[in-house]
Design a protein around this motif. Structure first.
Motif, PDB file in Angstrom:
ATOM      1  N   SER A   1       0.837  -1.191   0.000  1.00  0.00           N
ATOM      2  CA  SER A   1       0.000   0.000   0.000  1.00  0.00           C
ATOM      3  C   SER A   1       0.878   1.249   0.000  1.00  0.00           C
ATOM      4  O   SER A   1       2.113   1.170   0.072  1.00  0.00           O
TER       5      SER A   1
ATOM      6  N   SER B   1      -4.577  -1.298  -8.224  1.00  0.00           N
ATOM      7  CA  SER B   1      -4.990   0.012  -7.719  1.00  0.00           C
ATOM      8  C   SER B   1      -6.452   0.271  -8.050  1.00  0.00           C
ATOM      9  O   SER B   1      -7.209   0.818  -7.231  1.00  0.00           O
ATOM     10  N   ASP B   2      -6.868  -0.143  -9.238  1.00  0.00           N
ATOM     11  CA  ASP B   2      -8.271  -0.001  -9.625  1.00  0.00           C
ATOM     12  C   ASP B   2      -9.156  -0.900  -8.771  1.00  0.00           C
ATOM     13  O   ASP B   2     -10.236  -0.483  -8.321  1.00  0.00           O
TER      14      ASP B   2
ATOM     15  N   ASP C   1      -9.121   0.494  -5.225  1.00  0.00           N
ATOM     16  CA  ASP C   1      -9.464   1.918  -5.224  1.00  0.00           C
ATOM     17  C   ASP C   1      -8.501   2.723  -4.353  1.00  0.00           C
ATOM     18  O   ASP C   1      -8.889   3.632  -3.620  1.00  0.00           O
ATOM     19  N   GLU C   2      -7.245   2.355  -4.438  1.00  0.00           N
ATOM     20  CA  GLU C   2      -6.173   3.090  -3.768  1.00  0.00           C
ATOM     21  C   GLU C   2      -4.859   2.675  -4.413  1.00  0.00           C
ATOM     22  O   GLU C   2      -4.775   1.614  -5.036  1.00  0.00           O
TER      23      GLU C   2
END
Length: 293
Positions: free
Chosen positions: A50, A105-106, A109-110
């Motif tokens: 992350s 990432s999609d 959603d980060e």
């Protein structure tokens, strides 16, 4: 090692699993080479992180269980899709890192990044913190253990195969009793030597678990009673030939009885050899940890 803790001479490998991207689904080859790190080749070679440099995995991100994956081990490629969308995307990991990162990432959603390890990103690394020894070796559990644990949750876990997917071991051993793997470790100053085929290995310690075995391996849904019930049953059914005080000897993480599978090490002399489904397993005995390393 006391004779009561020696293994019956009938143990064989029934399953090998490697997890090329930590947290995703495994590939299950019939045979795998020991890499030049003491790990199984391809295992946890990549990991997702992350923005704050934490693992993106089942422990922190249960929704990762909704990701479906298939790996081409020889080509170093992964195909990704989800439980809700069968539109599949294929990526060569070393050549298309940015595209892989964009896909994840999609999904989350980060921002997510993909990194490649020098050795591997196994959860076993650093597991011997009292002795400041790290290990990249495969985790081992018996098939009978998985069957037994699944039987503790008959209405909630769909048999030993689902339990295997929850526990995510590298190697499953058939032909032995439940919790046979408790024979593969001693106290914190000793290890247990054993052989898989012609590969010499060392059993180091029981593996403390996180929340992942309590998660549904398809949806990520948490089985809230799992840890408490597992811990109770683990204590009640500890093998009569075993020594329950050995769990406490390794309990720097305050895991209580929440241990499943065993951490191992493969010495440098064995790197390049192969482990195969059907290989026999034979326990040799205990050795001093420091002198054996």
């Amino acid at each position: 090692m006391p004779a009561s803790r020696m293994s019956p001479n009938m143990a064989t490998i029934s399953n090998i699993s490697v997890y090329p991207i930590k947290g995703l689904r495994p590939e299950e080859p019939d045979a795998v080479e020991v890499a030049e790190s003491g790990s199984l080749r391809y295992d946890r070679k990549y990991a997702l992180f992350s923005e704050d440099d934490e693992y993106v995995n089942g422990r922190r991100n249960p929704e990762i269980q909704r990701v479906r994956s298939s790996f081409d081990l020889e080509e170093g490629a992964v195909t990704l899709w989800t439980d809700a969308d069968d539109d599949r995307a294929r990526f060569v990991l070393d050549d298309e890192t940015e595209r892989v990162e964009a896909w994840f990432s999609d999904f989350f959603d980060e921002p997510v990044r993909l990194e490649k390890a020098n050795t591997n990103y196994t959860d076993n690394a650093g597991a011997l913190s009292r002795k400041m020894i790290t290990t990249t070796g495969p985790s081992i559990v018996s098939k009978a253990t998985l069957e037994t644990v699944a039987s503790w949750f008959p209405d909630l876990i769909d048999g030993p195969e689902e339990m295997r997917r929850r526990a995510r071991p590298n190697i499953v051993v058939d032909g032995v009793e439940p919790f046979w793997e408790d024979r593969l470790y001693a106290d914190e100053d000793h290890l247990v030597t054993f052989e898989i085929g012609d590969v010499s290995m060392q059993g180091l310690r029981p593996l403390p678990r996180c929340s992942v075995p309590a998660q549904n391996p398809d949806s990520g849904e948490l089985l809230k009673t799992f840890v408490k019930e597992f811990t109770r049953k683990r204590k009640e059914t500890f093998p009569p030939w075993g020594d329950p005080t050995l769990l406490g000897a390794h309990d720097e993480l305050d895991a209580g009885d929440y241990y499943l599978a065993v951490v191992t090490r493969i010495p440098t002399s064995e790197w390049g050899k192969r482990i195969s489904v059907g290989d026999s397993v034979a326990i040799e005995g205990e050795k001093s940890l420091i002198t054996a390393l």
